[in-house]
Design a protein around this motif. Structure first.
Motif, mmCIF file in Angstrom:
data_model
loop_
_atom_site.group_PDB
_atom_site.id
_atom_site.type_symbol
_atom_site.label_atom_id
_atom_site.label_comp_id
_atom_site.label_asym_id
_atom_site.label_seq_id
_atom_site.Cartn_x
_atom_site.Cartn_y
_atom_site.Cartn_z
ATOM 1 N N ILE A 268 -26.497 28.942 85.078
ATOM 2 C CA ILE A 268 -27.636 28.122 84.655
ATOM 3 C C ILE A 268 -28.097 27.288 85.855
ATOM 4 N N ASP A 269 -29.390 27.310 86.093
ATOM 5 C CA ASP A 269 -29.955 26.589 87.249
ATOM 6 C C ASP A 269 -29.667 25.100 87.134
ATOM 7 N N GLU A 270 -29.239 24.518 88.239
ATOM 8 C CA GLU A 270 -28.935 23.092 88.329
ATOM 9 C C GLU A 270 -27.831 22.687 87.347
ATOM 10 N N SER A 271 -26.837 23.577 87.159
ATOM 11 C CA SER A 271 -25.708 23.305 86.273
ATOM 12 C C SER A 271 -24.531 24.175 86.698
ATOM 13 N N ASP A 272 -23.329 23.730 86.326
ATOM 14 C CA ASP A 272 -22.139 24.533 86.587
ATOM 15 C C ASP A 272 -21.854 25.513 85.449
ATOM 16 N N GLN A 273 -22.604 25.398 84.367
ATOM 17 C CA GLN A 273 -22.385 26.259 83.208
ATOM 18 C C GLN A 273 -22.895 27.679 83.479
#
Length: 848
Positions: A268-273
């Motif tokens: 996911i963009d701008e996330s570690d998920q």
């Protein structure tokens, strides 16, 4: 039918023989070690799918399969088998509970009355059930063992290393509750507030309950669940050794739904998920231009933007009012909402939007899909609806256009796999993803774990207690757990089951409470075939010796023949197979499969060609047919209507026709004296059958035997009609032919066959005992050989007579016989025979 017009006295001898069979218990099957058990005989276990005893009773469609199995059971006994042919009642269920809600009458009373009515109806038809083995799923002596089997499942886990269930004590992990075959989970369910219970997908139509038309919503609830998915591969592969209709096997395979492909992680963009997606076409990854999550997906709350939250929330509420079946309908218009978030395609490294849509189900795969609109019809519809980009990444090998092509071809616009066939591309892109930690090979199944809780009263209570938020099993000595009496069976309206109203019963101890959900109706029918083997054992769910004998044999399945409706092709059969495999793994039973051979009978429609129902007013009761024509006519017509597996309409005129056939049988043996009493016909004598009589007798034995073995009961009856026609009008009838015929008739019309056999035995001393104890007749192939042919005799091409001649007759012998024929001599007297034309085995033509 008026008393004076009855063509034969079925109203007298049918009740007589039913009483004799019951008094003498002629159809009781002894178990190994019991008095009367015959070790030398092979076994045959024939079973009907046992009925739910409704208040409406039987209609003529219900006994169709029962009649077929009864013919087989009677036939196999005469062929020297020990036959197990039991009957019982699948009696837990919602109808009895709903009646209790309306009337206040305990469901047990309603069930007892319904069972009595059903049993009386079945006995009137003359079925040869072993009633000593009768079981009822609502009997505490029965559901004690249903609860015991649940505890074996609860106290087991599936070990992937050994590919079987093992006791939970063998699990070395920290939390055994994570791997138990029976576990608790919060799962989205179809909840009906008015009915106060969870509904299956099939029970929801257009967002409303099938019964009552009440609103249904999707909501998460704490439910007991059975880990049937652990057995997905075995349930699939072990179908192969079973003698089942291919259509049923296909339904089970499709329900299990094995797919081979890859799981791919999208960051996911701008996330570690990461979002994990399962796909059978990893070779199309470069064409992935968006992701779609199920609205219930746990990541939705984490990724949705503030601007998109109102639209996402409203869409989720609308989705909650739909069943999974409605959501998965391919024909419906695609809907969805953008979450405002993006993911990174691991192949292109480009940002792609993340949407939610109701056609993605949380229960299938990972609850997320990758949209490849150029090569998937559903994705293309979605992309067109919301103006999402498409990228062609598969080139067809033929002349088809690449855009919208869903088959396999050659990879294009895909740098890592360009030029490879789809099969090669799948392997290479998956290996490429594995090297980078962004995906892996995977097998997925459509099969979901089995939702095993019901918020009802009339069902088996769980042998589980709760203490400090944890569950544990009761001891075997505390079984059965019996549901408490209630004054009010109505749903609580809160989602709490009706059992929660019994406060004293719920309180197990100062610290512990009982589980208040109950098991589904499926539970009792998952193992009843085992209890029939040994229904009175109070120390074990089935005795080991009895189970090994009745479920034994070289084949994989235990029950030799299982007959029932196609409506149970998936769930009941799948659930029973699952329970059997768990019990087999744990060493409690000797076979991995419950049913070796399966036959589905067709539906009997009303006389208007519509499905029988109260609303259509086209239901026909077997009682009415038996009152008018007798049980034997009813049984024979059920089988004479057409092939067992086919759908066919009921016809009272058809019953009348079969009744006339049985009347001809009766009059072949019996005649009325001057006082109106029936007595044995004088033309039946202890004489040798002539050649023609021998031939029709042995042809009938052969045909009926083969037709019973192949379930062609209608043509077996047709052959017996031919037999009766052949002997009707004969001046003398050989006793031996009539004895053999009655044995052939007895599985179909047991009352008449028994009565006529008794009448014969009273007058002749050639045989002893009841017809049920006779051996099935054998036929001599030599007597069936055609040693004579019919020769046509012509004069100037016109047929003037026919005669029988040996198949070995020469042309000269045929010519001599023709010229010697009295009718021919009369016609050619005084005329010159100019030529004689002989066609061997066919005709002689005299030219004059």
């Amino acid at each position: 039918m008026d008393e004076r017009r009855k063509p034969y006295p079925f109203d007298q001898f049918e009740p007589k023989w039913q009483a004799i069979w019951e008094e003498q218990q002629l159809f009781h099957a002894s178990n190994p070690g019991e008095k009367g058990f015959e070790h030398a005989k092979p076994k045959f276990y024939v079973l009907d799918m046992f009925p739910y005893p409704s208040g409406a009773g039987l209609h003529v469609g219900h006994p169709e399969g029962y009649t077929a199995t009864d013919i087989i059971a009677r036939y196999k006994r005469m062929r020297g088998f020990n036959v197990l042919h039991p009957m019982g009642w699948d009696a837990f269920g919602l109808p009895a509970e709903q009646y209790a809600i309306k009337s206040g009458q305990h469901p047990a009373i309603t069930t007892r009355e319904n069972v009595s009515s059903f049993k009386n109806q079945l006995k009137r038809i003359g079925f040869s059930y072993d009633w000593q083995r009768e079981i009822n799923t609502t009997d505490p002596r029965y559901y004690k063992w249903t609860q015991w089997i649940f505890l074996q499942i609860y106290n087991s886990w599936f070990n992937p290393a050994t590919n079987k269930a093992e006791p939970i004590s063998t699990y070395s992990g920290k939390n055994p509750d994570e791997v138990r075959l029976a576990y608790v989970a919060d799962v989205p369910v179809n909840w009906c507030q008015e009915l106060g219970t969870v509904l299956a997908n099939e029970e929801v139509v257009d967002g409303k309950s099938e019964i009552g038309g009440f609103p249904v919503v999707r909501r998460p609830m704490r439910q007991w669940t059975l880990r049937i998915t652990a057995y997905a591969e075995r349930l699939l592969t072990e179908l192969n050794g079973l003698d089942w209709p291919e259509g049923v096997k296909l339904l089970q395979r499709n329900w299990i739904g094995k797919s081979e492909g890859a799981e791919i992680d999208f960051k996911i963009d701008e996330s570690d998920q990461r979002i994990r997606v399962f796909t059978t076409r990893p070779d199309t990854l470069y064409g992935g231009t968006f992701l779609v999550l199920a609205p219930e997906h746990s990541l939705v709350d984490l990724i949705v933007t503030e601007e998109q939250w109102p639209a996402v929330r409203e869409y989720r509420e609308r989705t909650a009012r739909k069943s999974d079946l409605e959501r998965a309908d391919l024909s419906k218009d695609k809907t969805g909402v953008f979450t405002g978030a993006y993911a990174i395609n691991p192949a292109t490294n480009q940002k792609i939007p993340i949407w939610i849509a109701d056609y993605v189900l949380i229960g299938y795969g990972t609850g997320a899909i990758g949209g490849v609109p150029a090569h998937d019809e559903r994705d293309l519809e979605f992309a067109r609806k919301f103006d999402l980009p498409t990228v062609i990444v598969v080139q067809p090998t033929g002349d088809e256009p690449a855009f919208g092509f869903t088959g396999e071809g050659t990879a294009i616009n895909s740098p890592v796999i360009n030029g490879l066939t789809s099969a090669e591309a799948k392997k290479k892109i998956t290996a490429w993803l594995e090297e980078r930690g962004q995906g892996k090979r995977a097998i997925n199944y459509k099969l979901r774990d089995w939702l095993f809780s019901r918020q009802r009263y009339w069902g088996e209570p769980f042998p589980i207690i709760w203490e400090d938020g944890n569950h544990r099993s009761l001891g075997e000595s505390e079984l059965p757990v019996v549901p408490p009496p209630l004054e009010d069976y109505k749903p609580t309206g809160t989602g709490e089951p009706p059992l929660s109203k019994a406060k004293d019963w719920v309180r197990y101890s100062e610290k512990a409470t009982r589980e208040t959900n109950v098991m589904p109706q499926w539970a009792g029918s998952c193992w009843y075939y085992l209890r029939f083997c040994d229904p009175h054992d109070d120390r074990r769910f089935v005795g080991e010796q009895a189970e090994r004998y009745w479920m034994g044999g070289e084949q994989r399945g235990g029950v030799d023949l299982y007959v029932g409706g196609i409506e149970h092709a998936v769930l009941h059969l799948l659930y029973a197979r699952f329970w059997q495999k768990v019990l087999f793994d744990l060493g409690y039973v000797s076979k991995p499969e419950p049913f070796q051979r399966l036959v589905n009978q067709g539906i009997i429609l009303g006389e208007d060609n519509q499905k029988m129902s109260k609303s259509r007013g086209n239901i026909v009761s077997p009682d009415d047919v038996i009152d008018q024509y007798g049980a034997d006519a009813f049984r024979c017509y059920e089988m004479f209507m057409g092939p067992l597996e086919q759908m066919k309409p009921w016809s009272m005129r058809g019953v009348e026709g079969v009744s006339r056939f049985l009347a001809r049988v009766w009059r072949l043996f019996m005649s009325e004296n001057q006082s109106g009493d029936w007595e044995l016909a004088g033309k039946i004598k202890q004489i040798d059958a002539d050649k023609a009589q021998q031939k029709i007798t042995h042809a009938t034995i052969k045909k009926v035997t083969e037709d019973i073995e192949s379930f062609s009961f209608n043509t077996a009856i047709s052959q017996m009609m031919i037999f009766v026609n052949a002997f009707t009008g004969a001046e003398a009838i050989p006793l031996s032919s009539m004895r053999g015929f009655l044995v052939l008739l007895s599985p179909f019309a047991p009352h008449m066959a028994s009565e006529l056999w008794e009448r014969l035995t009273a007058s002749f001393t050639d045989a002893r005992g009841d017809i049920t104890g006779q051996s099935w007749p054998s036929y001599d192939e030599r007597l069936l050989v055609e040693d004579e042919v019919e020769i046509v005799l012509q004069i100037n091409g016109k047929v003037r007579d026919r005669m029988k001649m040996s198949v070995l007759a020469t042309d000269e012998q045929m010519k001599t016989a023709a010229l010697s024929n009295p009718k021919i001599q009369e016609r050619i007297a005084g005329k010159a025979v100019r030529n004689v034309i002989v066609v061997p085995r066919k005709l002689v033509n005299l030219v004059v």
